[in-house]
Write a protein that holds these residues in place. Structure first.
Motif, PDB file in Angstrom:
ATOM      1  N   PRO A  71     -23.013   3.313 -46.818  1.00  0.00           N
ATOM      2  CA  PRO A  71     -23.832   4.457 -46.411  1.00  0.00           C
ATOM      3  C   PRO A  71     -25.243   4.027 -46.023  1.00  0.00           C
ATOM      4  O   PRO A  71     -25.760   3.018 -46.515  1.00  0.00           O
ATOM      5  CB  PRO A  71     -23.849   5.344 -47.649  1.00  0.00           C
ATOM      6  CG  PRO A  71     -23.627   4.410 -48.787  1.00  0.00           C
ATOM      7  CD  PRO A  71     -22.743   3.312 -48.255  1.00  0.00           C
ATOM      8  N   GLY A 118     -21.841  12.777 -43.329  1.00  0.00           N
ATOM      9  CA  GLY A 118     -21.305  11.818 -44.287  1.00  0.00           C
ATOM     10  C   GLY A 118     -21.648  12.209 -45.706  1.00  0.00           C
ATOM     11  O   GLY A 118     -22.719  11.888 -46.198  1.00  0.00           O
ATOM     12  N   SER A 172     -24.270   8.873 -39.090  1.00  0.00           N
ATOM     13  CA  SER A 172     -23.507   8.744 -40.329  1.00  0.00           C
ATOM     14  C   SER A 172     -23.122   7.300 -40.600  1.00  0.00           C
ATOM     15  O   SER A 172     -23.239   6.461 -39.708  1.00  0.00           O
ATOM     16  CB  SER A 172     -22.247   9.596 -40.222  1.00  0.00           C
ATOM     17  OG  SER A 172     -21.354   9.050 -39.261  1.00  0.00           O
ATOM     18  N   PRO A 173     -22.616   7.055 -41.823  1.00  0.00           N
ATOM     19  CA  PRO A 173     -22.557   7.983 -42.947  1.00  0.00           C
ATOM     20  C   PRO A 173     -23.835   7.912 -43.784  1.00  0.00           C
ATOM     21  O   PRO A 173     -24.324   6.835 -44.094  1.00  0.00           O
ATOM     22  CB  PRO A 173     -21.365   7.497 -43.759  1.00  0.00           C
ATOM     23  CG  PRO A 173     -21.372   6.001 -43.549  1.00  0.00           C
ATOM     24  CD  PRO A 173     -21.901   5.796 -42.137  1.00  0.00           C
ATOM     25  N   HIS A 230     -24.079   5.555 -35.484  1.00  0.00           N
ATOM     26  CA  HIS A 230     -24.091   4.912 -36.798  1.00  0.00           C
ATOM     27  C   HIS A 230     -25.207   3.878 -36.943  1.00  0.00           C
ATOM     28  O   HIS A 230     -25.386   3.322 -38.023  1.00  0.00           O
ATOM     29  CB  HIS A 230     -22.744   4.240 -37.060  1.00  0.00           C
ATOM     30  CG  HIS A 230     -21.584   5.147 -36.803  1.00  0.00           C
ATOM     31  ND1 HIS A 230     -21.262   6.205 -37.634  1.00  0.00           N
ATOM     32  CD2 HIS A 230     -20.700   5.203 -35.779  1.00  0.00           C
ATOM     33  CE1 HIS A 230     -20.214   6.843 -37.143  1.00  0.00           C
ATOM     34  NE2 HIS A 230     -19.856   6.261 -36.017  1.00  0.00           N
ATOM     35  N   HIS A 244     -14.136   7.498 -45.162  1.00  0.00           N
ATOM     36  CA  HIS A 244     -14.519   6.132 -44.772  1.00  0.00           C
ATOM     37  C   HIS A 244     -15.138   5.400 -45.971  1.00  0.00           C
ATOM     38  O   HIS A 244     -16.304   4.992 -45.915  1.00  0.00           O
ATOM     39  CB  HIS A 244     -15.511   6.158 -43.611  1.00  0.00           C
ATOM     40  CG  HIS A 244     -14.974   6.789 -42.377  1.00  0.00           C
ATOM     41  ND1 HIS A 244     -15.104   8.126 -42.101  1.00  0.00           N
ATOM     42  CD2 HIS A 244     -14.265   6.271 -41.348  1.00  0.00           C
ATOM     43  CE1 HIS A 244     -14.514   8.398 -40.953  1.00  0.00           C
ATOM     44  NE2 HIS A 244     -13.993   7.295 -40.484  1.00  0.00           N
ATOM     45  N   SER A 280     -21.344  10.743 -31.767  1.00  0.00           N
ATOM     46  CA  SER A 280     -21.377  10.154 -33.110  1.00  0.00           C
ATOM     47  C   SER A 280     -22.116   8.831 -33.015  1.00  0.00           C
ATOM     48  O   SER A 280     -21.808   8.004 -32.155  1.00  0.00           O
ATOM     49  CB  SER A 280     -19.957   9.889 -33.618  1.00  0.00           C
ATOM     50  OG  SER A 280     -19.268  11.088 -33.832  1.00  0.00           O
ATOM     51  N   THR A 340     -21.553   7.708 -49.105  1.00  0.00           N
ATOM     52  CA  THR A 340     -20.163   7.268 -49.134  1.00  0.00           C
ATOM     53  C   THR A 340     -19.277   8.501 -48.961  1.00  0.00           C
ATOM     54  O   THR A 340     -19.564   9.555 -49.526  1.00  0.00           O
ATOM     55  CB  THR A 340     -19.834   6.582 -50.467  1.00  0.00           C
ATOM     56  OG1 THR A 340     -20.715   5.468 -50.626  1.00  0.00           O
ATOM     57  CG2 THR A 340     -18.398   6.099 -50.506  1.00  0.00           C
ATOM     58  N   THR A 341     -18.238   8.356 -48.156  1.00  0.00           N
ATOM     59  CA  THR A 341     -17.348   9.490 -47.908  1.00  0.00           C
ATOM     60  C   THR A 341     -15.904   9.114 -48.220  1.00  0.00           C
ATOM     61  O   THR A 341     -15.516   7.949 -48.066  1.00  0.00           O
ATOM     62  CB  THR A 341     -17.417   9.952 -46.439  1.00  0.00           C
ATOM     63  OG1 THR A 341     -16.885   8.922 -45.601  1.00  0.00           O
ATOM     64  CG2 THR A 341     -18.834  10.276 -46.015  1.00  0.00           C
ATOM     65  N   SER A 368     -20.863  18.953 -41.546  1.00  0.00           N
ATOM     66  CA  SER A 368     -19.953  18.792 -42.672  1.00  0.00           C
ATOM     67  C   SER A 368     -18.581  19.337 -42.320  1.00  0.00           C
ATOM     68  O   SER A 368     -18.473  20.286 -41.545  1.00  0.00           O
ATOM     69  CB  SER A 368     -20.502  19.538 -43.899  1.00  0.00           C
ATOM     70  OG  SER A 368     -19.638  19.406 -44.994  1.00  0.00           O
TER      71      SER A 368
END
Length: 174
Positions: free
Chosen positions: A127, A148, A114-115, A95, A122, A93, A118-119, A168
């Motif tokens: 984003p 994300g 990610s993201p 970022h 989190h 992962s 917006t998720t 996803s």
């Protein structure tokens, strides 16, 4: 979620959505329960021609012969060298550029970035947006999966900006 329901959800995603790469992330399980779930998930993935990555410590591969390991961004940044054999997939992962660079140093085979949006999981994290995502992908030096807020309808756009595809949970886990 109970184990029978988990197995049914995974089997449906593999069969109906033609998922070919699964990352088993189950932080709420203790080690014994995670290993039991991983063994069942590996059997289902093999039955459907999919690959399985375990999300956790690289030593998990000593107990479950999955296809590889997915590292958290925190674990990624702690390592000095590739923690698993070249014959297994290593993903992480990421970022930001620093984490992408570290993934390259370790010889990750691919990463999630990610993201992108917006998720719900989190909401406090800003984003990247498509523009910044594309800029990072262009410098990544390895395949990148967009994560994300992604849905299957974003796959073509993600590939158009250089991503390998999307990752996803919510869109495939119904």
């Amino acid at each position: 979620m109970d184990e029978a329901r988990f197995d049914a959800f995974l089997e449906r995603a593999l069969r109906e959505d033609n998922i070919r790469l699964v990352q088993l992330r189950a932080k709420q399980l203790d080690e014994a329960a995670y290993l039991a779930r991983a063994q069942r998930a590996l059997s289902l993935c093999r039955e459907h021609g999919a690959r399985l990555l375990l999300n956790g410590e690289p030593t998990l591969l000593d107990q479950i012969d999955a296809d590889g390991i997915h590292l958290t961004s925190e674990r990624l940044m702690q390592l000095e060298r590739r923690p698993i054999a070249e014959s297994k997939w290593l993903s992480a992962s990421t970022h930001n550029q620093t984490q992408l660079t570290q993934a390259a140093v370790l010889g990750c085979d691919f990463v999630s970035l990610s993201p992108l949006r917006t998720t719900p999981s989190h909401p406090e994290v800003a984003p990247l947006g498509w523009h910044d995502f594309q800029q990072l992908v262009e410098r990544a030096g390895m395949p990148v999966f967009a994560l994300g807020g992604m849905t299957r309808f974003d796959a073509n756009h993600a590939r158009a900006v250089g991503a390998q595809g999307i990752a996803s949970i919510r869109d495939f886990w119904k």
